[in-house]
Design a protein around this motif. Structure first.
Motif, PDB file in Angstrom:
ATOM      1  N   THR A   1       5.429   2.332   9.987  1.00 42.15           N
ATOM      2  CA  THR A   1       5.218   3.737  10.337  1.00 42.15           C
ATOM      3  C   THR A   1       5.872   4.678   9.334  1.00 42.15           C
ATOM      4  O   THR A   1       5.538   5.861   9.257  1.00 42.15           O
ATOM      5  CB  THR A   1       5.791   4.013  11.753  1.00 42.15           C
ATOM      6  OG1 THR A   1       5.265   5.255  12.215  1.00 42.15           O
ATOM      7  CG2 THR A   1       7.312   4.055  11.777  1.00 42.15           C
TER       8      THR A   1
ATOM      9  N   GLU B   1       2.129  -0.336  29.546  1.00 39.47           N
ATOM     10  CA  GLU B   1       2.644  -1.207  30.598  1.00 39.47           C
ATOM     11  C   GLU B   1       1.943  -0.892  31.922  1.00 39.47           C
ATOM     12  O   GLU B   1       1.704  -1.781  32.740  1.00 39.47           O
ATOM     13  CB  GLU B   1       4.157  -1.042  30.742  1.00 39.47           C
ATOM     14  CG  GLU B   1       4.976  -1.667  29.604  1.00 39.47           C
ATOM     15  CD  GLU B   1       4.961  -0.877  28.302  1.00 39.47           C
ATOM     16  OE1 GLU B   1       4.420   0.250  28.283  1.00 39.47           O
ATOM     17  OE2 GLU B   1       5.490  -1.378  27.286  1.00 39.47           O
TER      18      GLU B   1
ATOM     19  N   GLY C   1      12.406   4.989  20.988  1.00 31.43           N
ATOM     20  CA  GLY C   1      12.371   3.538  21.163  1.00 31.43           C
ATOM     21  C   GLY C   1      11.349   3.146  22.213  1.00 31.43           C
ATOM     22  O   GLY C   1      10.545   2.251  22.010  1.00 31.43           O
TER      23      GLY C   1
ATOM     24  N   HIS D   1      10.882   4.085  15.825  1.00 32.50           N
ATOM     25  CA  HIS D   1      11.275   2.925  15.014  1.00 32.50           C
ATOM     26  C   HIS D   1      11.180   3.249  13.528  1.00 32.50           C
ATOM     27  O   HIS D   1      11.599   2.446  12.709  1.00 32.50           O
ATOM     28  CB  HIS D   1      10.448   1.697  15.374  1.00 32.50           C
ATOM     29  CG  HIS D   1       8.974   1.939  15.476  1.00 32.50           C
ATOM     30  ND1 HIS D   1       8.379   2.452  16.622  1.00 32.50           N
ATOM     31  CD2 HIS D   1       7.972   1.747  14.601  1.00 32.50           C
ATOM     32  CE1 HIS D   1       7.067   2.557  16.419  1.00 32.50           C
ATOM     33  NE2 HIS D   1       6.795   2.145  15.209  1.00 32.50           N
TER      34      HIS D   1
ATOM     35  N   ASP E   1      -0.386   6.140  16.924  1.00 32.26           N
ATOM     36  CA  ASP E   1      -1.684   5.860  17.553  1.00 32.26           C
ATOM     37  C   ASP E   1      -1.565   4.751  18.589  1.00 32.26           C
ATOM     38  O   ASP E   1      -2.340   4.711  19.550  1.00 32.26           O
ATOM     39  CB  ASP E   1      -2.795   5.593  16.519  1.00 32.26           C
ATOM     40  CG  ASP E   1      -2.459   4.511  15.494  1.00 32.26           C
ATOM     41  OD1 ASP E   1      -1.299   4.060  15.434  1.00 32.26           O
ATOM     42  OD2 ASP E   1      -3.363   4.136  14.734  1.00 32.26           O
ATOM     43  N   GLY E   2      -0.569   3.889  18.438  1.00 33.38           N
ATOM     44  CA  GLY E   2      -0.279   2.958  19.520  1.00 33.38           C
ATOM     45  C   GLY E   2       0.352   3.704  20.679  1.00 33.38           C
ATOM     46  O   GLY E   2      -0.082   3.584  21.832  1.00 33.38           O
ATOM     47  N   GLU E   3       1.329   4.512  20.373  1.00 31.73           N
ATOM     48  CA  GLU E   3       1.971   5.327  21.411  1.00 31.73           C
ATOM     49  C   GLU E   3       0.938   6.096  22.228  1.00 31.73           C
ATOM     50  O   GLU E   3       1.093   6.285  23.438  1.00 31.73           O
ATOM     51  CB  GLU E   3       2.943   6.314  20.751  1.00 31.73           C
ATOM     52  CG  GLU E   3       3.609   7.249  21.754  1.00 31.73           C
ATOM     53  CD  GLU E   3       4.583   8.235  21.128  1.00 31.73           C
ATOM     54  OE1 GLU E   3       4.360   8.635  19.974  1.00 31.73           O
ATOM     55  OE2 GLU E   3       5.564   8.595  21.808  1.00 31.73           O
TER      56      GLU E   3
ATOM     57  N   GLU F   1       2.432  -7.155  22.977  1.00 31.65           N
ATOM     58  CA  GLU F   1       3.653  -7.930  22.759  1.00 31.65           C
ATOM     59  C   GLU F   1       3.465  -9.426  22.947  1.00 31.65           C
ATOM     60  O   GLU F   1       4.440 -10.186  22.914  1.00 31.65           O
ATOM     61  CB  GLU F   1       4.757  -7.437  23.716  1.00 31.65           C
ATOM     62  CG  GLU F   1       5.180  -6.011  23.412  1.00 31.65           C
ATOM     63  CD  GLU F   1       5.974  -5.349  24.530  1.00 31.65           C
ATOM     64  OE1 GLU F   1       6.219  -6.006  25.554  1.00 31.65           O
ATOM     65  OE2 GLU F   1       6.324  -4.171  24.378  1.00 31.65           O
TER      66      GLU F   1
ATOM     67  N   LYS G   1      -1.336   1.932   7.442  1.00 31.86           N
ATOM     68  CA  LYS G   1      -0.028   1.517   7.945  1.00 31.86           C
ATOM     69  C   LYS G   1       0.699   0.799   6.811  1.00 31.86           C
ATOM     70  O   LYS G   1       0.114  -0.006   6.086  1.00 31.86           O
ATOM     71  CB  LYS G   1      -0.173   0.612   9.168  1.00 31.86           C
ATOM     72  CG  LYS G   1       1.162   0.284   9.831  1.00 31.86           C
ATOM     73  CD  LYS G   1       1.051  -0.027  11.320  1.00 31.86           C
ATOM     74  CE  LYS G   1       2.448  -0.259  11.909  1.00 31.86           C
ATOM     75  NZ  LYS G   1       2.454  -0.270  13.379  1.00 31.86           N
TER      76      LYS G   1
ATOM     77  N   TYR H   1      -2.814   0.712  13.440  1.00 31.95           N
ATOM     78  CA  TYR H   1      -2.257  -0.497  14.050  1.00 31.95           C
ATOM     79  C   TYR H   1      -0.995  -0.205  14.841  1.00 31.95           C
ATOM     80  O   TYR H   1      -0.304   0.787  14.613  1.00 31.95           O
ATOM     81  CB  TYR H   1      -1.954  -1.544  12.973  1.00 31.95           C
ATOM     82  CG  TYR H   1      -3.225  -1.994  12.284  1.00 31.95           C
ATOM     83  CD1 TYR H   1      -4.014  -2.993  12.855  1.00 31.95           C
ATOM     84  CD2 TYR H   1      -3.663  -1.370  11.116  1.00 31.95           C
ATOM     85  CE1 TYR H   1      -5.216  -3.373  12.254  1.00 31.95           C
ATOM     86  CE2 TYR H   1      -4.857  -1.740  10.516  1.00 31.95           C
ATOM     87  CZ  TYR H   1      -5.631  -2.748  11.087  1.00 31.95           C
ATOM     88  OH  TYR H   1      -6.814  -3.111  10.514  1.00 31.95           O
TER      89      TYR H   1
ATOM     90  N   ASN I   1      -2.484   5.392  11.865  1.00 35.94           N
ATOM     91  CA  ASN I   1      -2.334   4.367  10.826  1.00 35.94           C
ATOM     92  C   ASN I   1      -2.985   3.051  11.243  1.00 35.94           C
ATOM     93  O   ASN I   1      -2.813   2.021  10.598  1.00 35.94           O
ATOM     94  CB  ASN I   1      -0.862   4.191  10.422  1.00 35.94           C
ATOM     95  CG  ASN I   1       0.005   3.702  11.564  1.00 35.94           C
ATOM     96  OD1 ASN I   1      -0.491   3.316  12.621  1.00 35.94           O
ATOM     97  ND2 ASN I   1       1.317   3.719  11.352  1.00 35.94           N
TER      98      ASN I   1
HETATM   99  C1  LIG Z   1       6.614   1.820  25.998  1.00 39.56           C
HETATM  100  C2  LIG Z   1       6.773   0.838  24.907  1.00 39.56           C
HETATM  101  N1  LIG Z   1       6.127  -0.323  25.001  1.00 39.56           N
HETATM  102  C3  LIG Z   1       6.235  -1.230  24.027  1.00 39.56           C
HETATM  103  C4  LIG Z   1       7.009  -0.993  22.938  1.00 39.56           C
HETATM  104  C5  LIG Z   1       7.152  -2.035  21.833  1.00 39.56           C
HETATM  105  N2  LIG Z   1       6.627  -1.483  20.586  1.00 39.56           N
HETATM  106  C6  LIG Z   1       7.430  -1.040  19.602  1.00 39.56           C
HETATM  107  S1  LIG Z   1       6.586  -0.384  18.300  1.00 39.56           S
HETATM  108  C7  LIG Z   1       5.113  -0.719  19.041  1.00 39.56           C
HETATM  109  C8  LIG Z   1       3.824  -0.358  18.350  1.00 39.56           C
HETATM  110  C9  LIG Z   1       3.755   1.119  18.074  1.00 39.56           C
HETATM  111  O1  LIG Z   1       2.556   1.447  17.437  1.00 39.56           O
HETATM  112  P1  LIG Z   1       2.311   2.920  16.928  1.00 39.56           P
HETATM  113  O2  LIG Z   1       2.590   3.896  17.993  1.00 39.56           O
HETATM  114  O3  LIG Z   1       0.942   2.947  16.373  1.00 39.56           O
HETATM  115  O4  LIG Z   1       3.400   3.137  15.826  1.00 39.56           O
HETATM  116  P2  LIG Z   1       3.304   2.859  14.266  1.00 39.56           P
HETATM  117  O5  LIG Z   1       1.980   2.224  13.963  1.00 39.56           O
HETATM  118  O6  LIG Z   1       3.388   4.197  13.630  1.00 39.56           O
HETATM  119  O7  LIG Z   1       4.438   1.963  13.948  1.00 39.56           O
HETATM  120  C10 LIG Z   1       5.304  -1.334  20.270  1.00 39.56           C
HETATM  121  C11 LIG Z   1       4.231  -1.809  21.170  1.00 39.56           C
HETATM  122  C12 LIG Z   1       7.702   0.225  22.902  1.00 39.56           C
HETATM  123  N3  LIG Z   1       8.506   0.528  21.909  1.00 39.56           N
HETATM  124  N4  LIG Z   1       7.554   1.126  23.895  1.00 39.56           N
END
Ligand SMILES: Cc1ncc(C[n+]2csc(CCOP(=O)(O)OP(=O)(O)O)c2C)c(N)n1
Ligand SMILES: Cc1ncc(C[n+]2csc(CCOP(=O)(O)OP(=O)(O)O)c2C)c(N)n1
Ligand SMILES: [Mg+2]
Ligand SMILES: [Mg+2]
Lengths: 836, 836
Positions: free
Chosen positions: A77, B486, A165, A107, A192-194, B444, A310, A227, A225
């Motif tokens: 990220t 989740e 986090g 992160h 984009d995961g968030e 995960e 990414k 992923y 990004n």
């Molecule tokens: C609520 C939650 N579930 C699971 C995780 C574990 N986790 C850490 S990073 C991540 C992926 C994040 O993807 P994204 O939001 O796209 O961030 P980037 O690609 O910018 O790293 C996951 C699932 C977490 N941090 N928070």
């Protein structure tokens, strides 16, 4: 072709006149080059933090020993976050626009640390991490290192109010920060995961609750990004038109930017993005201007979709597998950088690709042009005072709560709805603090009976209006925010508090569990912040939990859960407080205390239905100050002697049942010496070594005795009291009644009976536990058992509680029974008004 | 103009050939009339439930005494739910389409009960509630009445798998029900208030995870009645084009239907809606047909937006205030129906407005044409077997887990990654159960190291594909579902289980708190269902929590929270189980048990990193069967004598530290008699009166002694163990170490040291607590204290754990230290692979 001729005009050190509209033109190549250099420097510093122990400037050949033994953190990220940071800096410096930067993917910690280091705030905050080679070595080494700093954008990171986090809250936090900060821009990067999380998915709708005149602006940037940890993301894999529709559906004007693919020259990407950003800032400026001119209609706020690879700029493939533009770049590519020469070489090439020797001087300081890109002083995103909210915190102007006291001529001698009384006082809090206090609720503020506040304020609402809304207290600006999302309420309030303001979150008790994990994260933030000297204290996070387990009359089992208290107790005792005021005056006194406190999470559980009032204001103050107390008027102790039994109670309904039990005991066993102890501050029960509010063992013994039976009626799950008191000498005599997960839609007294918390059962408990009473009081015990059956039967026949229970009043309470609002109830007061 | 000439063809009693396309035409007036009559009957029965105690058919003048003393429940959502039910029934009967009906706003309980009553299932299920006047009286009286039924669509309600008390999960549940049910249609009503919740807002994206061939179809119906409890809703107050864009952005084809306003004739509304519904069913049929023909591209599934007045058909105004089409209709309008003649009269007029005398015969039975509208048998939505999932539950075909055992030549004599081993076994579970077992995870599943499953299956994904995805185990169909929510994982799994299938949810331990409240609701559902004889047992809800508090290496404090166990313990002991297997073989044995169990929530916490293995498969089976056990090989007891101290442990890391402490004690205090007890099944510690797994006091004393110090190293927050054991004779000697909310991004051993759970501290605890040891072992105590400092210093210097700790192996373990995968670690195995 430079927009400004003079560098200085780009670099005000304090906020200039914000929201200015500026002509848009392509940047000159020098500025573009500086942007790119900043980006490369930040990327280099990020990679360095993840991998390097030493040799920060690669002044000697990179060796295995320069690499950390444990490679921890997240790269994927980070380059995107750094790219945005660089570009925002350019615009902020040019416009003097006070801006803070929240990154959903927290992160990306190394990136935010890197940018703060380039801005100089990192060194100002931590002088050891100087802007030279030795400082850079320490910067690298400390990251994710024992005794160093965490991998995320934690409280340790200057510029952060969002650890990120646990994903999902960045927009809620951003809007919380923006409320009542009309000059502030909050740039909020959404992973984009968030974006797949529930809280994030609804938080886009925050734009219907923000006021373009009185609040700041949130600029959401969806970081597409592609992923997440090990998968593509949903939003990256739907067609563009779907994604754009989604953003339009959320009420935004989306700007889709694609950059960094197929070997596109970074200079070209920078040039295109800089123009876009200027346009977006101008759109915001136009909206702000229109709003200032009186156009209060909800605008389509711009948002940016940044589609970029990414892991951008890392090795495209490693071990034959695609890493850049893949989920494989998420964490630490090159896991074997220390273990294999091949990986070490790849790392070397990756590091050198940024050309650090052009970005830092021989001493390791950032090149002057790079440093000059950033704004200075408080305009630096990592140095903006809003991200250290305590700096800006003003004490609330507190009205005298004693003026809102319920007149209690004798214990039990008045009837009131505690939260309604609290609402009256909150009215005055709002009146005196028109711009730094807010109430948040998931459509329950009236149901929880705080509706008096609508006498002085409205619910802020920027979605559409109908003519019929006139009386509904909806307005473009107001102190109350109601959206049916506990996550949003919590997130908004957190953002509001972290930027130095005050507030409360009112919620049904059962559904506060929806934000358990958000509470956890905020508590952790506070736990860490308290240890960081430069983080100034902020206002406490105040919960008001009502419509609680014992009085969820309209609903049922799903609405009955008092377990939030248990969750809260697992966090560090320095920051958690739990209060169970038994009546309106104690609630007032408690809440006054909560609104004055700092750096805590205060959980207050209070009733909303009409109920008997016990303490005068003076008594309530004394009681709340002590946190617990013997209610002499309720007991039958002989001064100078130990009682035969202690009746403990915590919570409004348990207190009522204990008093009714004490009344029965007084009538039927006049020789039994009974002590009634009411507990408001639950932490008092804990050991003083466990919690700052804890009673000493000696005090505990004084209140509860070491040897006499203690029958304790508690609001929540009974086991918690054992957990709090297991070390006490008297614990072996402690017998707790509470909620044992029995319930349905039924009458109030049936609820307590289902859980054996009722007055009759408490009397039976006393008989069973006071030595020598058993057989002597066998008749009374049977009477109590019969009374339960009778009461149960009555509910089954009449659908209501038996009059002897319903109309019971404390015997010395005076003529309450006939007083207006007295216990002579009728269907209306009993069940109405839940959404009035 | 009737579509069918023959009534019977409309009423198959078992599912016909589903997904048929039928010509669309306006319904004949007779059918329209019947639809309206059904709706009126359901509305009448709903109002009756909320208000009436007696006189159900108003055969005598409505009197105050006919009205309930406590008016509890919710009217506002009900007429809309009834309207949809009537229309769906018409279509189901015509098409023979197996359909179930989930209502997000579960507070519309009276409506669902009413429809089930009209369909006859209510009386079949509860014969007392007969289809006559007396049955109707009971039907009315029992609602929200003590000893009766709850106000919501609770387990007691035939046809329900969704209580809907806590809003937000209806679409997740619906999709969960649809997976692997290719012939099933799930009609899911989303409240427009509910739509503001986070979980709901992301759950629209479920359509990217459903397969049009192998899964059923979800038809979302957004119930845009404009209001929630006391406010308008966001989605009702954005312009139509925004709302339509939002739905298109979510990937749907929206159909906006507006009806019931401005006095529109109900017949006209019915006519229009019936046509729409036929069109929508045809669109679905076309999609299904195309998919069957091999078109696997994600279709734009239709969804319906029903904009209709909240409280539709109730008195437009009451006491001069608007009620119909207002939030005021949400709960119980006419709060004073029993108290004032005015309200009583309004109630009378409201009730009579439905013309019950035309809808029910003199005995109170529904008129034959109304009854005939519904399909029969299992096609009735309230009688569909999918809503009583236990009826359809097939046992899993279980592979022999012992075949996946890790070979453990001696305790500590092998290294394995427990969840990876579990993954291998799950591979076989998947292979044998290709259509009724699924794994859910928030991105995960690989990070939690279950990736072996991808050898036999894929991640089901119906968003877009890139060429580079070929190797990434994404496919249109697969047994694993990964979305970064989740809430979705939990909701999908719940829906899947409730309709009679099996599965597990793997999640980071800390973030399982995100679904605390969903767990609460599911637990409550199970608690109630168990008491309902006609509800058949369903498969347990199985959690696999990994990446736990002690080994969140890449992250930090925000990822460290073992408190879910505490939450779980507040639910009824009959349904909750918590397991902490210390190694791979115990994990296998535990999980085999979990997948076979019924009606529980099983929480299993397990490690994913390489760690020492202690028990052979046979030993593991015996250990797990007992739930706890003395590890004789680890202790130094003298048979026939009490030990001097008991070292208890639960969880993989605490077990490791206890064993290392036992090793130290053996070396340094060879005369000390030490017993090591490992606990897998946490419930064993509880009293047998509190939990069915609880040890008797006698057994507890046998394991832990009544008089010797017990030093217990526990995985989670230490207080929980006190809560579980405070009644035990030995409790006063119990000293628990666990997670006390200290943490950051650091090394594994630093984490345990931060929380005083490390081997050295455990030895110090032993010295401090074994009588007579204190001064004798003062030297050793100091050594331990020094060892801690040395270990701490080592981490600060090297960023890794000190070799004496890192490479420690159980002394009798054989030559593990040099074996492949042995503890001679390197950076790669230590920190890599979290997203491979
Ligand atoms: C609520 C939650 N579930 C699971 C995780 C574990 N986790 C850490 S990073 C991540 C992926 C994040 O993807 P994204 O939001 O796209 O961030 P980037 O690609 O910018 O790293 C996951 C699932 C977490 N941090 N928070
Ligand atoms: C998560 C959650 N928060 C709060 C509530 C309290 N509550 C009960 S009903 C309701 C309003 C629901 O509105 P809507 O979904 O529009 O339903 P309808 O209008 O159909 O009644 C609220 C806020 C709840 N049940 N669940
Ligand atoms: Mg991403
Ligand atoms: Mg609604």
């Amino acid at each position: 072709m430079s927009v400004t001729s003079d560098t200085e005009s780009r670099r005000p050190s304090t906020p200039g006149s914000p929201w200015g509209h500026r002509p848009v033109a392509e940047l000159d190549s020098e500025t573009l080059n500086t942007l790119d250099r900043w980006w490369r420097a930040a990327n280099y510093l990020s990679v360095g933090q993840i991998y390097l122990l030493a040799n920060p400037l690669l002044q000697t050949t990179l060796s295995r020993d320069d690499v950390k033994p444990r490679l921890l953190g997240h790269w994927g990220t980070t380059p995107g976050l750094n790219f945005l940071y660089a570009h925002l800096n350019r615009v902020i410096a040019e416009r003097g626009q006070s801006t803070i930067y929240l990154t959903g993917p927290g992160h990306g910690g190394p990136g935010l640390v890197a940018n703060s280091y380039l801005e100089g705030t990192y060194t100002e905050t931590y002088p050891d991490i100087s802007q030279d080679a030795e400082g850079m070595r320490r910067l690298f080494r400390q990251f994710s290192f024992p005794g160093g700093i965490p991998s995320h954008v934690a409280p340790e990171t200057p510029g952060s109010i969002h650890e990120g986090g646990e994903l999902g809250y960045v927009l809620s936090h951003a809007y919380g920060a923006a409320f009542d900060n009309p000059d502030l821009l909050v740039a909020a990067v959404v992973g984009d995961g968030e974006a797949e999380t529930g809280p994030l998915a609804t938080s886009w709708h925050s734009n219907k609750f923000v006021n373009p005149v009185q609040d700041g602006v949130v600029l959401p940037i969806l970081h597409l990004n592609g992923y997440k940890i090990a998968n593509p993301t949903v939003l990256a894999r739907i067609p563009d038109d779907e994604l754009l529709n989604l953003m339009r559906g959320y009420g935004h004007k989306p700007h889709l930017f694609v950059g960094g693919f197929d070997g596109e020259d970074p200079a070209a990407v920078h040039a295109r993005f800089a123009v876009l950003l200027d346009e977006v800032f101008n759109e915001i400026a136009d909206i702000k201007a229109a709003a200032a001119d009186g156009n209060t209609d909800r605008p389509a706020w711009p948002m940016i979709i940044l589609r970029s690879p990414k892991g951008w700029t890392c090795p495209p493939t490693i071990d034959g597998k695609q890493v850049e533009d893949s989920w494989r770049s998420h964490q630490v590519p090159l896991a074997s950088a220390r273990d294999t020469p091949e990986h070490l070489e790849v790392l070397h090439d990756w590091l050198t690709s940024y050309g650090a020797e052009e970005l830092f001087d021989d001493d390791g300081a950032p090149a002057p042009d790079i440093a000059a890109l950033a704004p200075t002083g408080e305009l630096r995103m990592s140095g903006n005072p809003h991200v250290n909210g305590g700096l800006l915190l003003r004490d609330l102007r507190m009205p005298d709560y004693t003026e809102f006291a319920v007149d209690v001529p004798a214990p039990g001698g008045a009837i009131a709805e505690p939260t309604k009384v609290l609402g009256q006082w909150l009215t005055e809090v709002i009146r005196r603090n028109p711009d730094n206090f807010r109430i948040f609720g998931p459509d329950e503020t009236a149901s929880n009976r705080l509706q008096a506040v609508y006498d002085v304020t409205d619910k802020q609402w920027n979605a559409g209006y109908l003519e019929t809304d006139a009386d509904d207290h909806l307005a473009r600006a107001g102190r109350v925010l109601e959206m049916l999302s506990e996550h949003q309420c919590q997130g908004w309030l957190e953002g509001y508090l972290l930027t130095g303001r005050h507030g409360l979150f009112n919620c049904y008790e059962a559904f506060i569990h929806i934000v358990d994990s958000m509470f956890n994260q905020h508590a952790k933030w506070l736990e860490v912040s308290r240890e960081i000297p430069w983080r100034r204290p902020i206002a406490s996070l105040n919960y008001l939990l009502s419509s609680h387990v014992w009085r969820q009359d309209h609903n049922g089992f799903s609405h009955q859960d008092p377990g939030f208290i248990d969750l809260v107790m697992n966090k560090k005792s320095e920051i958690v407080r739990v209060y169970l005021p038994p009546d309106a005056n104690t609630l007032l006194s408690t809440y006054d205390h909560c609104l004055r406190s700092r750096d805590y999470v205060n959980v207050v559980v209070a009733g909303k239905q009409p109920g008997p009032q016990f303490l005068t204001m003076d008594e309530a103050i004394a009681h709340c100050t002590r946190g617990l107390g013997i209610w002499e008027w309720a007991g039958t102790e002989v001064p100078g002697e130990d009682p035969d039994v202690v009746l403990g109670c915590a919570g409004d309904i348990p207190t009522l049942e204990v008093l009714a039990a004490a009344d029965l005991l007084r009538q039927h066993l006049p020789d039994l010496s009974v002590r009634v102890v009411n507990v408001v501050d639950l932490m008092r029960l804990q050991d003083e070594r466990e919690h700052p509010h804890g009673l000493s063992d000696r005090d505990f013994s004084t209140y509860f005795t070491d040897t006499k039976p203690i029958i304790f009626a508690y609001h929540g799950y009974p086991w918690l009291l054992h957990r709090l008191t297991y070390r006490r000498a008297g614990h072996k005599n402690l017998h707790v009644r509470g909620y044992k997960e029995e319930g349905t839609t039924t009458t109030p007294f049936d609820m307590v009976m289902l859980n054996d918390l009722d007055r009759y059962h408490l009397v039976m408990d006393v008989i069973d536990r006071v030595p020598g009473l058993g057989s002597k009081a066998a008749g009374l015990r049977q009477e109590m058992s019969d009374a339960r059956l009778r009461a149960r039967r009555y509910t089954r026949e009449h659908g209501d509680d038996i009059p002897e229970v319903r109309d019971w009043v404390w015997p010395d309470s005076g003529d309450t029974g006939t007083a207006e609002g007295g216990p002579a109830r009728h269907a209306t007061t009993d069940t109405a008004g839940d959404n009035e």
